[in-house]
Design a protein around this motif. Sequence first.
Motif, PDB file in Angstrom:
ATOM      1  N   ARG A   1       1.057  -1.803   0.311  1.00 13.98           N
ATOM      2  CA  ARG A   1      -0.289  -0.326   0.007  1.00 13.98           C
ATOM      3  C   ARG A   1       1.147   1.447   0.072  1.00 13.98           C
ATOM      4  O   ARG A   1       0.701   2.191  -1.102  1.00 13.98           O
ATOM      5  N   HIS A   2       2.493   1.684   1.041  1.00  9.88           N
ATOM      6  CA  HIS A   2       2.918   2.275   0.929  1.00  9.88           C
ATOM      7  C   HIS A   2       3.636   2.664  -0.460  1.00  9.88           C
ATOM      8  O   HIS A   2       3.848   3.678  -0.908  1.00  9.88           O
ATOM      9  N   PHE A   3       3.577   1.722  -1.539  1.00  8.85           N
ATOM     10  CA  PHE A   3       4.973   1.610  -1.950  1.00  8.85           C
ATOM     11  C   PHE A   3       4.342   2.344  -2.976  1.00  8.85           C
ATOM     12  O   PHE A   3       4.316   3.055  -3.748  1.00  8.85           O
ATOM     13  N   PHE A   4       2.633   1.674  -3.072  1.00 13.82           N
ATOM     14  CA  PHE A   4       2.083   2.258  -4.032  1.00 13.82           C
ATOM     15  C   PHE A   4       1.334   3.954  -4.389  1.00 13.82           C
ATOM     16  O   PHE A   4       1.187   4.513  -4.655  1.00 13.82           O
ATOM     17  N   GLU A   5       1.478   4.302  -2.682  1.00 15.07           N
ATOM     18  CA  GLU A   5       1.094   5.748  -2.794  1.00 15.07           C
ATOM     19  C   GLU A   5       2.519   6.450  -3.509  1.00 15.07           C
ATOM     20  O   GLU A   5       1.977   7.245  -4.096  1.00 15.07           O
ATOM     21  N   ALA A   6       3.230   6.135  -2.946  1.00 13.57           N
ATOM     22  CA  ALA A   6       4.272   7.400  -3.331  1.00 13.57           C
ATOM     23  C   ALA A   6       4.301   7.033  -4.356  1.00 13.57           C
ATOM     24  O   ALA A   6       5.338   8.143  -5.325  1.00 13.57           O
ATOM     25  N   PHE A   7       4.583   5.574  -5.123  1.00 13.73           N
ATOM     26  CA  PHE A   7       5.197   5.351  -6.002  1.00 13.73           C
ATOM     27  C   PHE A   7       3.173   6.488  -7.447  1.00 13.73           C
ATOM     28  O   PHE A   7       3.710   7.530  -8.467  1.00 13.73           O
ATOM     29  N   PHE A   8       2.168   6.395  -6.739  1.00 13.55           N
ATOM     30  CA  PHE A   8       1.544   7.094  -7.872  1.00 13.55           C
ATOM     31  C   PHE A   8       0.468   8.552  -7.469  1.00 13.55           C
ATOM     32  O   PHE A   8       0.793   9.527  -7.962  1.00 13.55           O
ATOM     33  N   ASP A   9       1.812   9.128  -6.453  1.00 13.07           N
ATOM     34  CA  ASP A   9       2.203  10.840  -5.690  1.00 13.07           C
ATOM     35  C   ASP A   9       3.310  11.148  -6.569  1.00 13.07           C
ATOM     36  O   ASP A   9       2.942  12.118  -7.749  1.00 13.07           O
ATOM     37  N   ALA A  10       3.762  10.365  -7.057  1.00 12.78           N
ATOM     38  CA  ALA A  10       4.869  10.772  -7.786  1.00 12.78           C
ATOM     39  C   ALA A  10       4.737  10.535  -9.190  1.00 12.78           C
ATOM     40  O   ALA A  10       5.661  11.500 -10.522  1.00 12.78           O
ATOM     41  N   TYR A  11       3.761   9.325  -9.612  1.00 10.10           N
ATOM     42  CA  TYR A  11       3.313   9.640 -11.760  1.00 10.10           C
ATOM     43  C   TYR A  11       2.907  10.646 -11.963  1.00 10.10           C
ATOM     44  O   TYR A  11       2.654  11.100 -13.085  1.00 10.10           O
ATOM     45  N   GLU A  12       1.213  10.717 -11.000  1.00  7.17           N
ATOM     46  CA  GLU A  12       0.218  11.620 -11.368  1.00  7.17           C
ATOM     47  C   GLU A  12      -0.370  12.724 -10.686  1.00  7.17           C
ATOM     48  O   GLU A  12      -0.586  13.636 -10.855  1.00  7.17           O
ATOM     49  N   SER A  13       0.769  12.730  -9.630  1.00  7.81           N
ATOM     50  CA  SER A  13       0.186  14.470  -8.620  1.00  7.81           C
ATOM     51  C   SER A  13       0.840  15.442  -8.865  1.00  7.81           C
ATOM     52  O   SER A  13       0.947  15.631  -8.143  1.00  7.81           O
ATOM     53  N   GLY A  14       2.243  15.242  -9.242  1.00  7.49           N
ATOM     54  CA  GLY A  14       3.590  15.634  -9.773  1.00  7.49           C
ATOM     55  C   GLY A  14       4.023  15.927  -8.133  1.00  7.49           C
ATOM     56  O   GLY A  14       4.397  17.457  -7.965  1.00  7.49           O
ATOM     57  N   SER A  15       3.715  15.235  -7.083  1.00  5.10           N
ATOM     58  CA  SER A  15       4.171  15.697  -5.755  1.00  5.10           C
ATOM     59  C   SER A  15       5.822  15.648  -5.678  1.00  5.10           C
ATOM     60  O   SER A  15       5.658  14.260  -6.355  1.00  5.10           O
ATOM     61  N   ALA A  16       5.888  15.897  -4.790  1.00  6.88           N
ATOM     62  CA  ALA A  16       7.548  16.081  -4.112  1.00  6.88           C
ATOM     63  C   ALA A  16       7.309  13.810  -3.668  1.00  6.88           C
ATOM     64  O   ALA A  16       6.603  13.284  -3.203  1.00  6.88           O
ATOM     65  N   VAL A  17       8.271  13.728  -3.009  1.00  6.38           N
ATOM     66  CA  VAL A  17       8.941  12.109  -2.471  1.00  6.38           C
ATOM     67  C   VAL A  17       8.152  11.867  -1.364  1.00  6.38           C
ATOM     68  O   VAL A  17       8.427  12.484  -0.844  1.00  6.38           O
ATOM     69  N   ALA A  18       7.151  10.589  -1.594  1.00  6.63           N
ATOM     70  CA  ALA A  18       6.380  10.697  -0.579  1.00  6.63           C
ATOM     71  C   ALA A  18       7.204  10.177   0.746  1.00  6.63           C
ATOM     72  O   ALA A  18       6.592   8.872   0.563  1.00  6.63           O
ATOM     73  N   TRP A  19       8.267   9.941   1.699  1.00  5.71           N
ATOM     74  CA  TRP A  19       9.378   9.713   2.389  1.00  5.71           C
ATOM     75  C   TRP A  19       8.412   9.174   2.939  1.00  5.71           C
ATOM     76  O   TRP A  19       9.241   7.725   3.888  1.00  5.71           O
ATOM     77  N   GLY A  20       7.820   9.538   3.506  1.00  2.00           N
ATOM     78  CA  GLY A  20       6.512   9.502   5.327  1.00  2.00           C
ATOM     79  C   GLY A  20       6.565   7.856   4.245  1.00  2.00           C
ATOM     80  O   GLY A  20       7.184   6.309   5.379  1.00  2.00           O
ATOM     81  N   ASP A  21       5.941   7.350   2.970  1.00  2.00           N
ATOM     82  CA  ASP A  21       5.506   6.227   2.390  1.00  2.00           C
ATOM     83  C   ASP A  21       6.617   4.881   2.652  1.00  2.00           C
ATOM     84  O   ASP A  21       6.373   4.480   2.644  1.00  2.00           O
ATOM     85  N   LEU A  22       7.160   5.858   1.683  1.00  2.94           N
ATOM     86  CA  LEU A  22       8.801   4.827   1.876  1.00  2.94           C
ATOM     87  C   LEU A  22       9.709   4.484   3.328  1.00  2.94           C
ATOM     88  O   LEU A  22      10.265   3.610   2.976  1.00  2.94           O
ATOM     89  N   ALA A  23       9.746   5.647   4.051  1.00  7.12           N
ATOM     90  CA  ALA A  23      10.250   4.998   5.494  1.00  7.12           C
ATOM     91  C   ALA A  23       9.721   3.879   5.782  1.00  7.12           C
ATOM     92  O   ALA A  23      10.857   2.808   5.669  1.00  7.12           O
ATOM     93  N   VAL A  24       7.923   3.606   5.853  1.00  6.43           N
ATOM     94  CA  VAL A  24       7.621   2.404   6.123  1.00  6.43           C
ATOM     95  C   VAL A  24       8.266   1.063   5.181  1.00  6.43           C
ATOM     96  O   VAL A  24       8.240  -0.089   5.754  1.00  6.43           O
ATOM     97  N   VAL A  25       8.222   0.996   3.635  1.00  4.32           N
ATOM     98  CA  VAL A  25       8.789   0.481   2.558  1.00  4.32           C
ATOM     99  C   VAL A  25      10.476  -0.712   3.014  1.00  4.32           C
ATOM    100  O   VAL A  25      10.759  -1.119   3.011  1.00  4.32           O
ATOM    101  N   ALA A  26      11.137   0.684   3.749  1.00  3.12           N
ATOM    102  CA  ALA A  26      11.996   0.551   3.808  1.00  3.12           C
ATOM    103  C   ALA A  26      12.470  -0.077   4.929  1.00  3.12           C
ATOM    104  O   ALA A  26      13.197  -1.083   5.022  1.00  3.12           O
ATOM    105  N   ALA A  27      11.854   0.020   6.212  1.00  2.44           N
ATOM    106  CA  ALA A  27      11.611  -0.461   7.153  1.00  2.44           C
ATOM    107  C   ALA A  27      11.131  -2.467   6.585  1.00  2.44           C
ATOM    108  O   ALA A  27      11.679  -2.752   7.255  1.00  2.44           O
ATOM    109  N   TRP A  28      10.125  -2.252   6.111  1.00  3.31           N
ATOM    110  CA  TRP A  28       9.907  -3.952   5.667  1.00  3.31           C
ATOM    111  C   TRP A  28      10.769  -4.390   5.079  1.00  3.31           C
ATOM    112  O   TRP A  28      11.597  -5.308   5.438  1.00  3.31           O
ATOM    113  N   GLY A  29      11.614  -4.154   4.085  1.00  2.69           N
ATOM    114  CA  GLY A  29      13.282  -4.157   3.560  1.00  2.69           C
ATOM    115  C   GLY A  29      14.656  -4.480   4.479  1.00  2.69           C
ATOM    116  O   GLY A  29      14.360  -5.355   4.267  1.00  2.69           O
TER     117      GLY A  29
END
Lengths: 253, 283
Positions: A205-233
């Motif tokens: 879910r977090h990876f999708f949100e971060a990717f969706f934001d970067a792809y569709e919203s033209g927004s900055a990197v969603a570091w909060g979502d990526l932090a959850v992904v990285a913690a799992w990693g």
Amino acid sequence: MSLVLHQLRYDQKAFWRNPAAVFFTVMFPVILLLIFATVFGDQTIDTGDGIDATAYYVPAIITLSVISATMQTLAMSLVIAREDGRLKRGRGTPMPAWVFIAGRIGNSVVVAVLMLALVAAIGKVIYGVPIPWGQIPELLAVLAVGAASFCCLGIALTAAIPSQDAAAAIINALLLPLYFLSGIFIPDSELPAGVIDFANHFPIRHFFEAFFDAYESGSAVAWGDLAVVAAWGLAGLAIAIRYFRWTPRADRR
Amino acid sequence: MDSDPVISIRGLRKRYGDVEAVRGIDLEVQPGEVFAFLGPNGAGKTTTVEILEGYRKRDDGEVTVLGEDPERAGRAWRERIGIVLQSCRLDPYLTVRESLGLYAGYYSNPMSIEETIELAGLGGKANSRTGALSGGQQRRLDVGMALIGNPELLFLDEPTTGFDPSARRQTWETIAGLRDLGKTVFLTTHYMDEAQRLADRVAILVRGEVVARGTPEDLGDRENRPARITYRDAGREVQLETTNAVETLNELTGRALAEGLELEGLEVTRPSLEDVYLELTDQ
């Protein structure tokens, strides 16, 4: 390093000649995109300001493709190689063990980048979903964290897979429900809030949100979502280091 | 031989839970020798060979392979050995030539790929995917992949188990070719004829202990065992065992001449390696 490229070259050959790997990693996401776009193509999805369904599904299917190329492909191919005895055989050569893993990770990353390009191109050509050229740095940052994390999770998952036969079943039993619950297959505006809350415990879910934001919203990197992904990693990495096995199950005593 | 042994084992022991798989083995393998470790299933052959290859840790004893302890040996030592595992499948999507090319890249001074294909007897199959090879051809490619790094020492763990006679014969030819290259070979097998055909020296392993050792010819002191004399007398099979075949034959033929007996199907046989093996493993 040249040894990693040597390994990667042969892993790439073997990957593209393997019909099951190519179907599930390359063809299947494309087919899903075509189905979803056909079924929901004329609808608008409420993401705040409302976007076309096709514009929703392109980043969703790219998310799925990246997870499939990394976590799923790695877990499958490593379990098969382990149970075939090929990992054990490789350990008997002067090649350092990490080279083998690095080659397989490289293989996954190559396929993930190709799938990003392929799905983005199909989205643009068939459905007119714009490719966010201005967001390339953000997309690559999200892709890098996601690919690394899902590779670690794929390697960790091999520890829980006893045999080649069990591999596809276990991997799909984990991933398919999470794709549904994370809004990959069904737009998240259609999902009850409780489902999203549940999916938010997991990295997809977090990876999708971060990717969706970067792809569709033209927004900055969603570091909060990526932090959850990285913690799992990182958790996956710790499990992989502790529990990854090089020998077939029948061999251990 | 005054050169150092390639493999030296002293007092080797290994236990899995309550089962003592290897119970105090001593042996040495000399350079250029083909050594066969012969024994029934479960005798401890694979455990021993995997300790020599560095895959398993021993519980007790001293092991030296090419001058190093396999448990602590590193990459330079792995350059000098080649391993054929008891069971290992190949990547089905690579060809014979690609499989060898992949492994050649792991070594600093590999053999030529084409030469290795010839040695493995896979000349016509170089561009075939390994998934399309027969069992015997896959096994010969296994040997080729163990050989590609140009090692001094090769381990072959049951190289022909489960093969039909013609596949075994072809695999034997490939293994016999290793001797001509001057390689030292450590082979495990449960086939007596394989040990007899390929090995310079044989050790028979039963329940974790070496019960006999020697060349295939004099293994188990075959020369000094009683010979067996058989013939038919009026359609009846007669069998005599004797430690002095000359004397017994002289008596027998003397009597036959005197009494006008035919001694149909007269034969004198020494116990075969198979007889010795069965006797030793049947304790």
